[in-house]
Design a protein around this motif. Structure first.
Motif, PDB file in Angstrom:
ATOM      1  N   VAL A  93       0.859  -1.190   0.000  1.00  0.00           N
ATOM      2  CA  VAL A  93       0.000   0.000   0.000  1.00  0.00           C
ATOM      3  C   VAL A  93       0.891   1.235   0.000  1.00  0.00           C
ATOM      4  O   VAL A  93       2.088   1.150   0.318  1.00  0.00           O
ATOM      5  N   PRO A  94       0.360   2.418  -0.360  1.00  0.00           N
ATOM      6  CA  PRO A  94       1.211   3.614  -0.460  1.00  0.00           C
ATOM      7  C   PRO A  94       1.820   4.069   0.861  1.00  0.00           C
ATOM      8  O   PRO A  94       2.940   4.570   0.891  1.00  0.00           O
ATOM      9  N   ASN A  95       1.103   3.939   1.956  1.00  0.00           N
ATOM     10  CA  ASN A  95       1.644   4.290   3.272  1.00  0.00           C
ATOM     11  C   ASN A  95       0.766   3.647   4.337  1.00  0.00           C
ATOM     12  O   ASN A  95      -0.269   3.031   4.016  1.00  0.00           O
ATOM     13  N   ALA A  96       1.185   3.792   5.589  1.00  0.00           N
ATOM     14  CA  ALA A  96       0.446   3.135   6.671  1.00  0.00           C
ATOM     15  C   ALA A  96      -0.984   3.639   6.754  1.00  0.00           C
ATOM     16  O   ALA A  96      -1.920   2.860   6.996  1.00  0.00           O
ATOM     17  N   SER A  97      -1.188   4.946   6.553  1.00  0.00           N
ATOM     18  CA  SER A  97      -2.541   5.497   6.617  1.00  0.00           C
ATOM     19  C   SER A  97      -3.428   4.906   5.532  1.00  0.00           C
ATOM     20  O   SER A  97      -4.622   4.681   5.749  1.00  0.00           O
ATOM     21  N   ALA A  98      -2.856   4.655   4.344  1.00  0.00           N
ATOM     22  CA  ALA A  98      -3.627   4.012   3.284  1.00  0.00           C
ATOM     23  C   ALA A  98      -4.030   2.601   3.704  1.00  0.00           C
ATOM     24  O   ALA A  98      -5.158   2.158   3.439  1.00  0.00           O
ATOM     25  N   GLY A  99      -3.121   1.883   4.353  1.00  0.00           N
ATOM     26  CA  GLY A  99      -3.458   0.552   4.841  1.00  0.00           C
ATOM     27  C   GLY A  99      -4.571   0.594   5.869  1.00  0.00           C
ATOM     28  O   GLY A  99      -5.473  -0.258   5.865  1.00  0.00           O
ATOM     29  N   VAL A 100      -4.522   1.575   6.761  1.00  0.00           N
ATOM     30  CA  VAL A 100      -5.585   1.742   7.750  1.00  0.00           C
ATOM     31  C   VAL A 100      -6.912   2.014   7.043  1.00  0.00           C
ATOM     32  O   VAL A 100      -7.955   1.442   7.401  1.00  0.00           O
ATOM     33  N   SER A 101      -6.880   2.875   6.027  1.00  0.00           N
ATOM     34  CA  SER A 101      -8.104   3.202   5.290  1.00  0.00           C
ATOM     35  C   SER A 101      -8.675   1.959   4.607  1.00  0.00           C
ATOM     36  O   SER A 101      -9.901   1.794   4.521  1.00  0.00           O
ATOM     37  N   VAL A 102      -7.804   1.079   4.105  1.00  0.00           N
ATOM     38  CA  VAL A 102      -8.257  -0.179   3.507  1.00  0.00           C
ATOM     39  C   VAL A 102      -9.021  -1.004   4.545  1.00  0.00           C
ATOM     40  O   VAL A 102     -10.087  -1.571   4.259  1.00  0.00           O
TER      41      VAL A 102
END
Length: 428
Positions: A93-102
């Motif tokens: 994923v692009p960054n940790a926040s993107a992973g959280v959003s997923v």
């Protein structure tokens, strides 16, 4: 780390040819780069590898993009080995926040469901939890963890917020603003016992912790490889284990949507994924030049020395015990130093102070706020040296003391602009 271990400055790390470690990076020598933890720094070898990959992409895009999923699958395997994860559990994923959003997007609707976070949580992650709770018609419960709380007290603070209504728990493995651990292994055992999903925000963990996924398995874990791993930005891992991962999809729908997790994340249209493909070059550079255990040891020794030097300078300036801070569960390579009253008493003020320090002092530093108090967050990497922090103590601490006095005077005189905050204008 004991006091005696940080009195003497650690010897700077060198490259194989005897040059300073910093020569392997493209960092501006006119600035002091003391904030690796926020955005990382990419070594030249990884930048060059990424540029070569971009050149290939631009030279033949119709060849490049259909073959990209296979390249990313191979990259996932290598990155999973570095993290100690199963490649079949890891999506890029692009960054940790993107992973959280997923994860937030992939969870089933839970009417009235509550989400437990802590008051140390990363702001963007907590805001996402609040939006999810509103969609569920529930609320966010915020566990209050004292800054100096040990593992027992921190665990008890989180456990006290759990109830039959809890639908998700979100905790940091390493906190951003306060540079401390939380007892995620114990929290994971408790959430598993209760049947509640746990999301661990390990944004700072890859590279800083040798095996961030050891111990009690987490339902979801996210970590940035562009921070301590020095990979190109836009490179992060989402690790999901258990049946809930089947509901996780990329934030961008693409032709891989029918693939199983995590393969569906390997195909996302025309996104530039060269950072993920060049990540191993950065990890291998540090591992091959110094070895990751030695690099982590150096970073921790240097952060401890910096804490003593800068903390002592602030204490002498203010005539108080302000300085090194007990964070209860410290992490290697990071430290907190208390700032004088008047500085960084909110996130907005801390960000403004960061910008002013870069502009006027020539220093990239991290200023954070917790409990309406301001802190300097130290995060050392292999290219830093003791001289960086001695410079800060000698040249920057006195100026920060002046700014703090100006801020206190401004606070006492309504209408005066705060010297460490953006000036208000009438512009829209």
């Amino acid at each position: 780390m004991s006091e005696s271990e940080v009195i003497t400055a650690p010897r700077p790390l060198l490259l194989a040819d005897g040059r300073p470690a910093a020569d392997a990076w493209s960092l501006d020598p006119a600035l002091r780069h003391l904030n690796h933890g926020s955005f990382g720094a990419v070594p030249l070898v990884a930048q060059e590898r990424q540029q070569r990959l971009r050149d290939r992409m631009e030279s033949a895009p119709v060849v490049w993009f259909p073959a990209l999923p296979q390249r990313l699958a191979a990259a996932r395997t290598g990155l999973a080995a570095f993290l100690g994860a199963d490649p079949d559990d890891l999506a890029l994923v692009p960054n940790a926040s993107a992973g959280v959003s997923v994860v937030y997007a992939g969870l089933e609707h839970r009417p009235g469901g509550e989400i437990v976070v802590t008051d140390h949580g990363y702001g963007a992650v907590t805001m996402g939890a609040e939006r999810l709770a509103r969609r569920w018609g529930g609320r966010v419960r915020r566990a209050r963890v004292p800054l100096g709380a040990d593992a027992d007290l921190a665990f008890e603070a989180v456990a006290a917020e759990l109830s039959d209504a809890t639908a998700l728990v979100v905790v940091d493995q390493i906190t951003s603003a306060t540079a401390r651990r939380l007892p995620v292994e114990r929290i994971a055992a408790e959430t598993r016992r209760r049947g509640v999903p746990l999301l661990v925000d390990g944004a700072h963990a890859p590279g800083l912790i040798a095996a961030p996924l050891d111990g009690e398995p987490y339902d979801f874990w996210v970590g940035n490889l562009h921070k301590w791993g020095c990979a190109p930005r836009g490179t992060a891992a989402l690790v999901a284990r258990g049946p809930l991962r089947d509901g996780l999809y990329p934030l961008i729908d693409s032709w891989g949507a029918d693939e199983p997790y995590p393969a569906r994340f390997d195909q996302q249209g025309t996104l530039d994924a060269t950072g993920c493909l060049a990540a191993a070059t950065a990890l291998d550079f540090i591992g091959g030049t110094w070895g990751w255990p030695a690099a982590r040891r150096y970073m921790d020794d240097l952060a401890g020395y910096a804490e003593r030097v800068i903390g002592t300078a602030f204490a002498e300036l203010t005539g108080t015990d302000d300085g090194p801070v007990d964070v209860g569960m410290p992490v290697p390579g990071m430290r907190l130093v208390r700032l004088p009253d008047g500085l960084a008493d909110s996130r907005i003020a801390a960000d403004a102070l960061r910008d002013r320090a870069a502009r006027e002092l020539g220093v990239e530093a991290a200023f954070t706020s917790f409990g309406r108090l301001g802190y300097l967050r130290l995060s050392a990497h292999v290219y830093n040296t003791a001289e960086d922090y001695e410079y800060f103590a000698e040249r920057c601490v006195p100026v920060l003391g002046d700014w703090a006095r100006e801020a206190r005077a401004a606070a006492a005189a309504p209408g005066m602009p705060h010297p460490a905050r953006p000036a208000r204008t009438d512009a829209p």
